[in-house]
Design an enzyme around this catalytic site. Structure first.
Site, PDB file in Angstrom:
ATOM      1  N   SER A 252       0.488  -1.555  -0.367  1.00 26.90           N
ATOM      2  CA  SER A 252      -0.580  -0.068  -0.248  1.00 26.90           C
ATOM      3  C   SER A 252       0.849   1.540  -0.528  1.00 26.90           C
ATOM      4  O   SER A 252       0.670   2.312  -0.190  1.00 26.90           O
ATOM      5  CB  SER A 252      -0.941  -0.122   0.995  1.00 26.90           C
ATOM      6  OG  SER A 252      -1.695  -1.140   1.009  1.00 26.90           O
TER       7      SER A 252
ATOM      8  N   HIS B  87       0.565   4.428   4.145  1.00 28.80           N
ATOM      9  CA  HIS B  87       0.061   5.670   3.571  1.00 28.80           C
ATOM     10  C   HIS B  87       0.283   6.786   2.732  1.00 28.80           C
ATOM     11  O   HIS B  87       0.839   7.369   1.844  1.00 28.80           O
ATOM     12  CB  HIS B  87      -1.737   5.354   3.499  1.00 28.80           C
ATOM     13  CG  HIS B  87      -2.199   3.549   3.575  1.00 28.80           C
ATOM     14  ND1 HIS B  87      -3.669   3.746   3.426  1.00 28.80           N
ATOM     15  CD2 HIS B  87      -1.929   2.823   3.685  1.00 28.80           C
ATOM     16  CE1 HIS B  87      -4.109   2.584   3.385  1.00 28.80           C
ATOM     17  NE2 HIS B  87      -2.295   1.817   3.412  1.00 28.80           N
TER      18      HIS B  87
END
Length: 252
Positions: A128, A179
């Site tokens: 991610s 993230h």
């Protein structure tokens, strides 16, 4: 930029080999560690996942290997799907070396931030951070390299980024450090890698598969209109998938 028009997996592999092999590697690792749960898979998972305590003790390879490991099927499929959508255009524009550097650099930035800011016993896996790094590059284009990205693609990136960031902070199971700092890492690398490149050309595939003959398609206008409709519908379907995955992530 984000609608795939390759006619086969072989053609996709020829045009975007880095994206193709990243997906193959992470799917193969999930089969070993998650689906088959082989002794080899258990060893790979124990050796490769990101654990802040072990990294702080000198096992720095975990900052890199954890990018290719995933928790479950939905995790690896979602990241692979995102890479199929957002990776090819950047691989074509940047070239193999720059794309690998950007992808791994953003993933490392997210994992280093996790190490420095997260709990000492925190464990994490997944691509991610690297995926959000690709978003960071696209956002840099939208802000400072507008000639490299068309307006509709810029709007898609903006919408998806907003949804992704919201999901990051409402889902307690998400590694928010990866993230946010993966995105920052991709954005920060952009001035270095977005040099001497051209805008994405979706028709480059003809250089690989064109047999040299010239064909006239009398239905090209209808196909163009149909493709525009498919693009619009595909965007909303994709956004719906993101929302559903986010909801399931909160439930499970």
């Amino acid at each position: 930029m984000f609608i795939r028009n390759e006619r086969s997996i072989k053609e996709f592999k020829q045009l975007y080999p880095v994206v193709f092999w990243i997906i193959i590697i992470q799917l193969a690792l999930w089969l070993l560690t998650g689906f088959l749960q082989t002794p080899l898979g258990t060893m790979i998972e124990n050796w490769g996942r990101g654990v802040n305590f072990y990294i702080s003790q000198g096992e720095y390879w975990r900052l890199l290997t954890s990018i290719f490991l995933h928790v479950d099927l939905m995790h690896v499929l979602f990241n692979s799907f995102a890479l199929v959508l957002f990776g090819p255009a950047l691989e074509q524009m940047l070239g193999k070396v720059k794309f690998i550097a950007a992808y791994l650099g953003a993933g490392l930035a997210g994992n280093i931030a996790t190490l420095l800011l997260g709990p000492s016993i925190y464990a994490h896996v997944g691509a991610s951070g690297a995926i959000y790094g690709l978003f960071g590059i696209y956002v840099f284009m939208v802000a400072f390299r507008k000639h490299l990205i068309d307006q509709s693609s810029a709007q898609i990136i903006t919408i998806i980024l907003v949804i992704g960031l919201v999901m990051t902070f409402v889902n307690p199971g998400v590694n928010a450090y990866a993230h946010v700092f993966g995105f920052i890492g991709g954005f920060a690398l952009s001035p270095l890698i977005l040099t001497n490149i051209r805008p994405y050309n979706p028709w480059i595939r003809h250089q690989v598969v064109d047999d040299g003959s010239v064909r006239f398609d009398p239905n090209r206008w209808q196909k163009k209109q149909r493709n525009k409709k498919l693009l619009k519908n595909g965007l909303w379907i994709f956004l719906g998938i993101l929302v559903v995955l986010g909801l399931f992530g909160r439930i499970f």
